[in-house]
Design an enzyme around this catalytic site. Structure first.
Site, PDB file in Angstrom:
ATOM      1  N   ARG A  23      12.362   7.399  -8.371  1.00  0.00           N
ATOM      2  CA  ARG A  23      10.969   7.436  -8.817  1.00  0.00           C
ATOM      3  C   ARG A  23      10.051   6.906  -7.720  1.00  0.00           C
ATOM      4  NH1 ARG A  23       9.940   4.136 -13.928  1.00  0.00           N
ATOM      5  NH2 ARG A  23      10.948   2.522 -12.694  1.00  0.00           N
ATOM      6  N   SER A 145       5.740  -5.233   0.721  1.00  0.00           N
ATOM      7  CA  SER A 145       4.505  -4.991  -0.025  1.00  0.00           C
ATOM      8  C   SER A 145       3.401  -5.847   0.570  1.00  0.00           C
ATOM      9  CB  SER A 145       4.691  -5.360  -1.503  1.00  0.00           C
ATOM     10  OG  SER A 145       3.442  -5.398  -2.173  1.00  0.00           O
ATOM     11  N   TYR A 158       7.552 -11.768  -7.127  1.00  0.00           N
ATOM     12  CA  TYR A 158       7.440 -10.537  -6.343  1.00  0.00           C
ATOM     13  C   TYR A 158       6.914 -10.835  -4.939  1.00  0.00           C
ATOM     14  CZ  TYR A 158       6.187  -5.686  -5.256  1.00  0.00           C
ATOM     15  OH  TYR A 158       6.086  -4.448  -4.678  1.00  0.00           O
ATOM     16  N   CYS A 159       5.861 -11.636  -4.853  1.00  0.00           N
ATOM     17  CA  CYS A 159       5.292 -11.987  -3.544  1.00  0.00           C
ATOM     18  C   CYS A 159       6.314 -12.708  -2.675  1.00  0.00           C
ATOM     19  CB  CYS A 159       4.050 -12.852  -3.712  1.00  0.00           C
ATOM     20  SG  CYS A 159       2.645 -12.010  -4.473  1.00  0.00           S
ATOM     21  N   LYS A 162       8.935 -10.203  -1.409  1.00  0.00           N
ATOM     22  CA  LYS A 162       8.444  -9.274  -0.392  1.00  0.00           C
ATOM     23  C   LYS A 162       8.110  -9.998   0.913  1.00  0.00           C
ATOM     24  CE  LYS A 162       8.938  -5.472  -2.663  1.00  0.00           C
ATOM     25  NZ  LYS A 162       9.940  -4.475  -2.217  1.00  0.00           N
ATOM     26  N   ILE A 191      -0.230   1.607  -4.435  1.00  0.00           N
ATOM     27  CA  ILE A 191       0.206   2.997  -4.384  1.00  0.00           C
ATOM     28  C   ILE A 191       0.311   3.520  -5.818  1.00  0.00           C
ATOM     29  CG2 ILE A 191       1.983   4.589  -3.566  1.00  0.00           C
ATOM     30  CD1 ILE A 191       0.556   3.047  -1.316  1.00  0.00           C
TER      31      ILE A 191
END
Length: 255
Positions: A23, A145, A158-159, A162, A191
């Site tokens: 995906r 990211s 998440y930060c 990444k 995105i």
């Protein structure tokens, strides 16, 4: 003269492995590498129907595999080596998030993000390292990211993951360069994917206001950068971070 599709040199017949290719950005990377002549394998974990659609559309081979199962990852790499004799390209794209403020973020949610995004990249890189070192060639592209650069409230796990990918890239780039294995990282901004589709409208509006180009990017705009870094056109690029964010992280929009 009729316009032609842009190509990247030296891609035809290369054996590529893309993690999380069913995906979003991953599917676009699979499609772009396949269109440029690569023989592509991609992994997926839960979204079988989407993976089957990508395989049908691109001719790529989908393989189900967990990001944290060391034996399964080794098995996938061994399968590709057995079928193709080599792996030329690894794209560490698979990732997940757990968006909560730190005071309510459960430890198991933190662990899942770090295991999928960081440990997964480590396991896949480790698995392909010996085959690439044997052939003394290869390209590894990690997908980070912009959140790993600027930080986002409510995305501490998440930060952190990444940001770790950025540091991981620089380290392994230094290790592998002597074997003519190039390692780089692509850093997407906002995105248009399933992940951004669920954002509340007000968050989407405020996010676009911060982007110099005033729009979200498209998966294929990231995929083309990944393909470039995998190609011979990027033969002298090592350990670099290419930011694909429409100016979000570096440009103050004119108001």
């Amino acid at each position: 003269m009729a316009a032609t599709e842009p190509t990247c040199s030296g891609m035809k017949g290369k054996i590529a492995l893309v993690t999380g290719g069913s995906r979003g950005i991953g599917a676009a990377i699979v499609a772009d590498l396949a269109a440029k002549g690569c023989i592509v394998y991609f992994t997926f974990h839960r979204h079988r129907e989407a993976a089957e659609a990508v395989a049908a559309d691109t001719g790529a081979t989908g393989v189900t595999c967990s990001q944290t199962d060391c034996d399964a990852i080794t098995g996938v790499v061994d399968r590709i080596i057995g079928e193709q004799k080599k792996i030329d390209i690894l794209v560490n794209n698979a990732g997940t998030t757990a968006d909560q403020f730190i005071m309510t973020l459960p430890p198991d949610a933190w662990d899942k993000v770090m295991d999928t995004n960081v440990k997964g990249a480590y396991l896949w890189t480790k698995a392909v390292s010996r085959p690439m070192m044997t052939t003394r060639s290869g390209a590894i592209v990690n997908v980070s990211s912009v959140s790993g650069l600027i930080g986002t409230a409510g995305q501490s796990a998440y930060c952190a993951s990444k940001g770790a990918i950025l540091a991981f890239t620089r380290s392994i780039a230094a290790e592998f360069a002597r074997y003519h294995i190039r390692v780089n990282v692509v850093v997407p901004g906002f995105i248009t994917t399933d992940m951004t589709a669920v954002l509340p409208p007000q968050i989407k509006r405020s996010s676009k206001d911060r982007i110099a180009l005033k729009r979200f990017g498209m998966p294929d705009e990231v995929a083309r950068v990944v393909s470039f870094l995998c190609s011979d056109d990027a033969s002298y690029i090592v350990g670099q971070s290419l930011v694909v964010d429409g100016g979000l992280s570096t440009v103050v929009p004119f108001r």
